[in-house]
Scaffold this motif. Structure first.
Motif, PDB file in Angstrom:
ATOM      1  N   ARG A 179       0.439  -1.537   0.064  1.00  0.00           N
ATOM      2  CA  ARG A 179      -0.186   0.428  -0.438  1.00  0.00           C
ATOM      3  C   ARG A 179       0.890   1.197  -0.007  1.00  0.00           C
ATOM      4  O   ARG A 179       0.712   2.634  -0.387  1.00  0.00           O
ATOM      5  CB  ARG A 179      -0.586  -0.503   0.862  1.00  0.00           C
ATOM      6  N   VAL A 214      -4.508  -4.360  -8.101  1.00  0.00           N
ATOM      7  CA  VAL A 214      -5.720  -4.663  -7.646  1.00  0.00           C
ATOM      8  C   VAL A 214      -5.458  -5.477  -6.055  1.00  0.00           C
ATOM      9  O   VAL A 214      -6.203  -4.821  -5.236  1.00  0.00           O
ATOM     10  CB  VAL A 214      -5.941  -5.593  -8.634  1.00  0.00           C
ATOM     11  N   GLU A 215      -4.744  -6.105  -5.473  1.00  0.00           N
ATOM     12  CA  GLU A 215      -5.165  -6.364  -4.412  1.00  0.00           C
ATOM     13  C   GLU A 215      -4.308  -5.781  -3.281  1.00  0.00           C
ATOM     14  O   GLU A 215      -5.420  -5.311  -2.424  1.00  0.00           O
ATOM     15  CB  GLU A 215      -4.567  -8.071  -4.096  1.00  0.00           C
ATOM     16  N   THR A 218      -7.189  -2.784  -3.591  1.00  0.00           N
ATOM     17  CA  THR A 218      -8.060  -3.370  -2.137  1.00  0.00           C
ATOM     18  C   THR A 218      -7.521  -3.014  -0.872  1.00  0.00           C
ATOM     19  O   THR A 218      -8.528  -2.875   0.066  1.00  0.00           O
ATOM     20  CB  THR A 218      -8.337  -5.138  -3.213  1.00  0.00           C
ATOM     21  N   ASN A 221      -8.121  -0.057   1.492  1.00  0.00           N
ATOM     22  CA  ASN A 221      -9.201   0.122   2.121  1.00  0.00           C
ATOM     23  C   ASN A 221      -9.691   0.394   3.100  1.00  0.00           C
ATOM     24  O   ASN A 221     -10.435   0.268   4.242  1.00  0.00           O
ATOM     25  CB  ASN A 221     -10.479  -0.113   0.843  1.00  0.00           C
TER      26      ASN A 221
END
Length: 319
Positions: A179, A214-215, A218, A221
Motif C-alpha cells: 500500500r 489490484v490486491e 483493495t 481500503n
C-alpha cells in the motif's frame, strides 16, 4: 491503549534490573523517585541534581527550556550519560531529564501527521518511545547532532504505530507495505503523466502483476472503516445513507384502507349527518358554528356527531 505520559517517563527512568540477581528497589534512601520531574525543586535526593549542568539544575521544568538552549544542554547530558553505568539511579535520572528536555522534538514530529484521525496524545506517547530509543542508541563520540539522529527514529516509531495498530481490519504485512509503495508510485506517475495512473502502468512501474496491484489497492481500503449509514457526496449518483434505503411500514396504506372502507358507510348516513361530518372534519368548524348553520343547539350537534362516529366505528369493526 497508549500509556499516559507520566507512566511512560517513569518507565524510561526505571533502572534496568539484573534478572539473575535480586530486584532493585524502586527508590533508594537519598535518591529522587524515578518518576519525579528532575527540576521539581529540592527533595530527599537533591544530590542527583548535581549531575545536571548548572543552567538546567536551576530550572523547575526541563520541558520549558527554549529549543536553542535544549540542544546545548542535550549535548552535555548525553556526554554525561555515556560516562554513567546503565541501570544505576544516576543513569536513570539523567536519561529521564533528557526525555523531558526533548519532548518538543516529538511535538514537532507529530505535526506531520495532522491529517490522521489518531489522537494527538497517543502520537505523543508513541513518539516519546522513539525518543527514548534514540537516547539509548545515540553515541555522542560520533560527532553527530542528536536531533539529526533522533528525528528519523521518532518518525519511524510513529509510522510503525500507524502500520501495526491503526488498521480497521487485519491486513498482512506484505499488503501493508505494498500500500505504501502504491501510494508513492501513484504520486510519481500522476506528476509525470498529468493524470491518475492505470493499473497496468502501476504494475509496470513496480514490476508487479496487475493482480497484485489490484490486491494492494483493495487492501488500502482496509486502513479505515466507514459507517454503514454513511452516504455518498451530495448531488452525486452514489446512494444515500443505508437507513434511507431500507423499507419501513407505510402507515398511509392503512389510512387508504380505512377511507375505502368508510366510503360506503358514510354514503349510507342521512343527509344531515353527512353534512355535520363534512363541516366538522373537512371545514374544521366547531360544534357551535355547525349548530348556527343548521339551526341546532351545540349540545344537539354534539349528540348527533357522537352517535354518527359510533356507527362508523361499529361498521369498521364488522368489516
Amino acid at each position: 491503549m497508549v500509556a499516559p505520559t507520566g507512566e511512560l517517563l517513569v518507565s524510561a527512568a526505571a533502572p534496568t534490573a539484573d534478572p539473575s540477581g535480586p530486584a532493585a528497589p524502586a527508590t533508594a534512601p537519598g535518591a529522587d523517585s524515578p518518576g519525579r520531574t528532575p527540576g521539581a525543586g529540592p527533595g530527599p535526593g537533591s544530590g542527583l541534581r548535581d549531575l545536571l549542568p548548572p543552567e538546567l539544575a536551576a530550572v523547575d521544568d526541563p520541558r520549558e527550556v527554549a529549543p536553542a538552549d535544549a540542544r546545548d544542554l542535550t549535548r552535555q547530558l548525553l556526554r554525561r550519560l555515556a560516562t554513567l553505568e546503565e541501570g544505576t539511579r544516576e543513569y536513570s535520572y539523567v536519561r529521564t531529564t533528557l526525555v523531558e528536555l526533548n519532548l518538543s522534538l516529538v511535538r514537532f514530529a507529530i505535526r506531520r501527521f495532522d491529517a490522521h484521525r489518531e489522537p494527538k496524545e497517543d502520537l505523543l506517547q508513541v513518539g516519546a518511545v522513539g525518543l527514548i530509543k534514540a537516547i539509548d542508541r545515540f553515541d555522542p563520540s560520533l560527532g553527530v547532532e542528536f536531533t539529526t539522529f533522533a528525528m528519523p527514529t521518532v518518525l519511524g516509531e510513529i509510522r510503525r504505530h500507524f502500520r501495526d495498530t491503526t488498521w480497521a481490519v487485519h491486513v498482512p504485512r506484505r499488503l501493508q507495505e505494498l500500500r505504501i509503495a502504491l501510494a508513492r508510485a501513484q504520486e510519481r506517475l500522476a506528476q509525470r503523466l498529468d493524470r491518475a495512473p492505470t493499473v497496468a502502468e502501476l504494475a509496470e512501474h513496480l514490476s508487479l502483476t496487475p493482480d497484485e496491484i489490484v490486491e494492494g489497492l483493495t487492501a488500502a481500503n482496509g486502513h479505515t472503516a466507514g459507517t454503514l449509514d454513511g452516504g455518498g457526496p451530495e448531488g452525486g449518483d452514489a446512494p444515500g445513507p443505508l437507513g434511507e434505503q431500507l423499507g419501513t411500514d407505510d402507515h398511509d396504506f392503512a389510512l387508504v384502507e380505512d377511507l375505502v372502507t368508510l366510503k360506503p358507510l358514510i354514503a349510507a348516513l342521512p343527509e344531515r349527518e353527512r353534512r355535520i361530518l363534512s363541516m366538522r372534519f373537512c371545514e374544521d368548524l366547531t360544534q357551535s358554528q355547525i349548530g348556527a348553520r343548521l339551526g341546532l343547539s351545540q349540545m344537539h350537534v354534539s349528540r348527533l356527531l357522537a352517535r354518527t362516529l359510533g356507527q362508523l366505528r361499529e361498521g369498521l369493526e364488522d368489516v
